[in-house]
Design a protein around this motif. Structure first.
Motif, PDB file in Angstrom:
ATOM      1  N   GLU A  93      -5.474 -19.986  30.701  1.00 51.65           N
ATOM      2  CA  GLU A  93      -5.044 -21.383  30.696  1.00 51.65           C
ATOM      3  C   GLU A  93      -6.211 -22.326  30.987  1.00 51.65           C
ATOM      4  O   GLU A  93      -6.313 -23.412  30.417  1.00 51.65           O
ATOM      5  CB  GLU A  93      -3.939 -21.605  31.747  1.00 51.65           C
ATOM      6  CG  GLU A  93      -2.612 -20.932  31.413  1.00 51.65           C
ATOM      7  CD  GLU A  93      -1.616 -21.046  32.555  1.00 51.65           C
ATOM      8  OE1 GLU A  93      -1.920 -21.779  33.520  1.00 51.65           O
ATOM      9  OE2 GLU A  93      -0.556 -20.408  32.489  1.00 51.65           O
ATOM     10  N   LEU A  94      -7.109 -21.892  31.873  1.00 56.90           N
ATOM     11  CA  LEU A  94      -8.252 -22.705  32.254  1.00 56.90           C
ATOM     12  C   LEU A  94      -9.352 -22.701  31.191  1.00 56.90           C
ATOM     13  O   LEU A  94     -10.236 -23.557  31.208  1.00 56.90           O
ATOM     14  CB  LEU A  94      -8.837 -22.205  33.577  1.00 56.90           C
ATOM     15  CG  LEU A  94      -7.994 -22.413  34.836  1.00 56.90           C
ATOM     16  CD1 LEU A  94      -8.553 -21.600  35.991  1.00 56.90           C
ATOM     17  CD2 LEU A  94      -7.956 -23.890  35.193  1.00 56.90           C
ATOM     18  N   GLY A  95      -9.304 -21.711  30.299  1.00 53.44           N
ATOM     19  CA  GLY A  95     -10.345 -21.583  29.287  1.00 53.44           C
ATOM     20  C   GLY A  95     -11.491 -20.686  29.700  1.00 53.44           C
ATOM     21  O   GLY A  95     -12.497 -20.593  28.991  1.00 53.44           O
ATOM     22  N   LEU A  96     -11.352 -20.014  30.852  1.00 53.95           N
ATOM     23  CA  LEU A  96     -12.410 -19.102  31.294  1.00 53.95           C
ATOM     24  C   LEU A  96     -12.490 -17.888  30.385  1.00 53.95           C
ATOM     25  O   LEU A  96     -13.574 -17.373  30.121  1.00 53.95           O
ATOM     26  CB  LEU A  96     -12.165 -18.678  32.747  1.00 53.95           C
ATOM     27  CG  LEU A  96     -13.190 -17.705  33.343  1.00 53.95           C
ATOM     28  CD1 LEU A  96     -14.594 -18.301  33.321  1.00 53.95           C
ATOM     29  CD2 LEU A  96     -12.790 -17.326  34.774  1.00 53.95           C
ATOM     30  N   VAL A  97     -11.324 -17.400  29.919  1.00 52.19           N
ATOM     31  CA  VAL A  97     -11.292 -16.309  28.946  1.00 52.19           C
ATOM     32  C   VAL A  97     -10.596 -16.793  27.684  1.00 52.19           C
ATOM     33  O   VAL A  97      -9.764 -17.694  27.728  1.00 52.19           O
ATOM     34  CB  VAL A  97     -10.597 -15.039  29.502  1.00 52.19           C
ATOM     35  CG1 VAL A  97     -11.318 -14.508  30.736  1.00 52.19           C
ATOM     36  CG2 VAL A  97      -9.132 -15.300  29.800  1.00 52.19           C
ATOM     37  N   SER A  98     -10.953 -16.167  26.566  1.00 57.20           N
ATOM     38  CA  SER A  98     -10.379 -16.586  25.283  1.00 57.20           C
ATOM     39  C   SER A  98      -9.061 -15.902  24.974  1.00 57.20           C
ATOM     40  O   SER A  98      -8.233 -16.438  24.227  1.00 57.20           O
ATOM     41  CB  SER A  98     -11.383 -16.298  24.154  1.00 57.20           C
ATOM     42  OG  SER A  98     -12.549 -17.059  24.322  1.00 57.20           O
ATOM     43  N   LYS A  99      -8.861 -14.704  25.537  1.00 56.38           N
ATOM     44  CA  LYS A  99      -7.635 -13.952  25.255  1.00 56.38           C
ATOM     45  C   LYS A  99      -7.388 -12.953  26.368  1.00 56.38           C
ATOM     46  O   LYS A  99      -8.332 -12.420  26.961  1.00 56.38           O
ATOM     47  CB  LYS A  99      -7.750 -13.227  23.910  1.00 56.38           C
ATOM     48  CG  LYS A  99      -6.484 -12.493  23.480  1.00 56.38           C
ATOM     49  CD  LYS A  99      -6.620 -11.891  22.088  1.00 56.38           C
ATOM     50  CE  LYS A  99      -5.348 -11.190  21.659  1.00 56.38           C
ATOM     51  NZ  LYS A  99      -5.451 -10.629  20.275  1.00 56.38           N
ATOM     52  N   VAL A 100      -6.116 -12.688  26.655  1.00 51.04           N
ATOM     53  CA  VAL A 100      -5.722 -11.665  27.627  1.00 51.04           C
ATOM     54  C   VAL A 100      -5.066 -10.516  26.869  1.00 51.04           C
ATOM     55  O   VAL A 100      -4.092 -10.729  26.135  1.00 51.04           O
ATOM     56  CB  VAL A 100      -4.739 -12.226  28.679  1.00 51.04           C
ATOM     57  CG1 VAL A 100      -4.358 -11.142  29.683  1.00 51.04           C
ATOM     58  CG2 VAL A 100      -5.346 -13.435  29.390  1.00 51.04           C
ATOM     59  N   PHE A 101      -5.589  -9.318  27.056  1.00 49.04           N
ATOM     60  CA  PHE A 101      -5.019  -8.123  26.437  1.00 49.04           C
ATOM     61  C   PHE A 101      -4.111  -7.420  27.447  1.00 49.04           C
ATOM     62  O   PHE A 101      -4.353  -7.465  28.658  1.00 49.04           O
ATOM     63  CB  PHE A 101      -6.132  -7.175  25.981  1.00 49.04           C
ATOM     64  CG  PHE A 101      -6.948  -7.713  24.833  1.00 49.04           C
ATOM     65  CD1 PHE A 101      -6.618  -7.394  23.518  1.00 49.04           C
ATOM     66  CD2 PHE A 101      -8.042  -8.540  25.059  1.00 49.04           C
ATOM     67  CE1 PHE A 101      -7.368  -7.889  22.455  1.00 49.04           C
ATOM     68  CE2 PHE A 101      -8.801  -9.037  24.006  1.00 49.04           C
ATOM     69  CZ  PHE A 101      -8.453  -8.711  22.703  1.00 49.04           C
ATOM     70  N   GLY A 102      -3.077  -6.750  26.937  1.00 47.26           N
ATOM     71  CA  GLY A 102      -2.064  -6.158  27.810  1.00 47.26           C
ATOM     72  C   GLY A 102      -2.582  -5.086  28.748  1.00 47.26           C
ATOM     73  O   GLY A 102      -2.140  -4.993  29.891  1.00 47.26           O
ATOM     74  N   THR A 103      -3.506  -4.276  28.287  1.00 49.03           N
ATOM     75  CA  THR A 103      -4.023  -3.163  29.089  1.00 49.03           C
ATOM     76  C   THR A 103      -5.540  -3.078  28.948  1.00 49.03           C
ATOM     77  O   THR A 103      -6.137  -3.704  28.059  1.00 49.03           O
ATOM     78  CB  THR A 103      -3.435  -1.820  28.622  1.00 49.03           C
ATOM     79  OG1 THR A 103      -3.871  -1.568  27.271  1.00 49.03           O
ATOM     80  CG2 THR A 103      -1.914  -1.830  28.688  1.00 49.03           C
TER      81      THR A 103
END
Length: 276
Positions: free
Chosen positions: A190-200
């Protein structure tokens, strides 16, 4: 023969791939950053940067966590080694030690090839310094982050306070840095620190490798140029930035890469670019 490191493990998983993974490799200590790291990391990056067989570097952590920050013993040794009967010499030595450690993190930006952070588990303190210097950041759902230095009676001094505001915004960087609070991978997104979150963690590794392979297949001159222009113009005016990229492209536009890209488009095939 690849060089062996005490704090890192450099893995080239396939001879046909130009993606290399650099693992922070002290899993028993949650990949805490030792003195060895600050010597070895810039050396490893410089070696990979010079290799024509490397186009993209993935930075990951071995074991359960990405990195738990700078080892407390390392912090203590830096302060201890700087002691002198002369206060001025003590402080001058301490400043050189801090600059030495800063330089190891800035080596990520000096590297021409893109460096992608793949974060799982803990990413704390000095680890934030590292990922904010990376070109792209992804994480697994189990990742958690903390700008922890304030809780150790320190101001983060290896790059977080300089790089984080341009990534997440000044107000968010101030709040995270003053509170030292833990925040999740989803909040990091949400903050833009990472571009994507993967499940595992496994999905993170697979997804980041696919992204890295996609970048590695592009014109290496275009890739290193894009990184260089973005980094070197971030503090310039638009007019100054446009002048910089005009100078850059005037040097590389006559390359064979452009001819190959145009030919591939016309012939409806994948382009094949020479190594760099």
């Amino acid at each position: 023969m690849e060089e062996k490191y005490k704090s890192l493990n450099v893995i080239h998983k396939s001879a046909n791939s130009r993606v290399v993974t650099v693992y922070l490799n002290r899993p028993a200590r949650f990949n805490a950053l030792s003195r060895d790291f600050f010597t070895e990391f810039p050396k490893a990056l410089a070696s990979l940067d010079e290799s024509p067989n490397v186009a993209v570097i993935v930075l990951a952590g071995a074991g359960k966590h990405f990195c738990s920050g700078i080892e407390v013993d390392t912090l203590g040794s830096v302060a201890g080694e700087s002691q002198s009967s002369d206060p001025g010499r003590t402080r001058e030595k301490l400043r050189r030690d801090i600059k030495f450690m800063q330089d190891a993190v800035t080596a990520i930006e000096r590297c021409r090839k893109p460096v992608i952070a793949a974060v799982h588990g803990a990413c704390i303190g000095g680890a934030i310094d590292i990922i904010t210097a990376c070109d792209i950041r992804y994480c697994a759902a189990d990742a958690f982050f903390s700008v922890k230095e304030v809780d150790l009676a320190l101001a983060a001094d290896l790059g977080t306070l300089q790089r984080l505001p341009s990534i997440v915004g000044f107000g968010n960087a101030m709040e995270l840095s003053l509170t030292g609070r833990r925040f999740s991978g989803s909040e990091a997104k949400e903050l833009g620190l990472v571009s994507k979150v993967f499940g595992t963690k496994e999905a993170l590794e697979e997804g980041v490798r696919a992204i890295a392979e996609g970048i590695a297949a592009k014109s290496p001159l275009a890739v290193i140029g894009t990184k260089a222009v973005l980094l070197n113009t971030r503090d310039l005016t638009v007019e100054q930035g446009l002048d910089y990229v005009a100078t850059w492209n005037s040097a590389v536009l006559p390359s064979d890469d452009l001819k190959e890209a145009v030919s591939a488009q016309r012939e409806k095939r994948k382009p094949v670019f020479a190594k760099l």
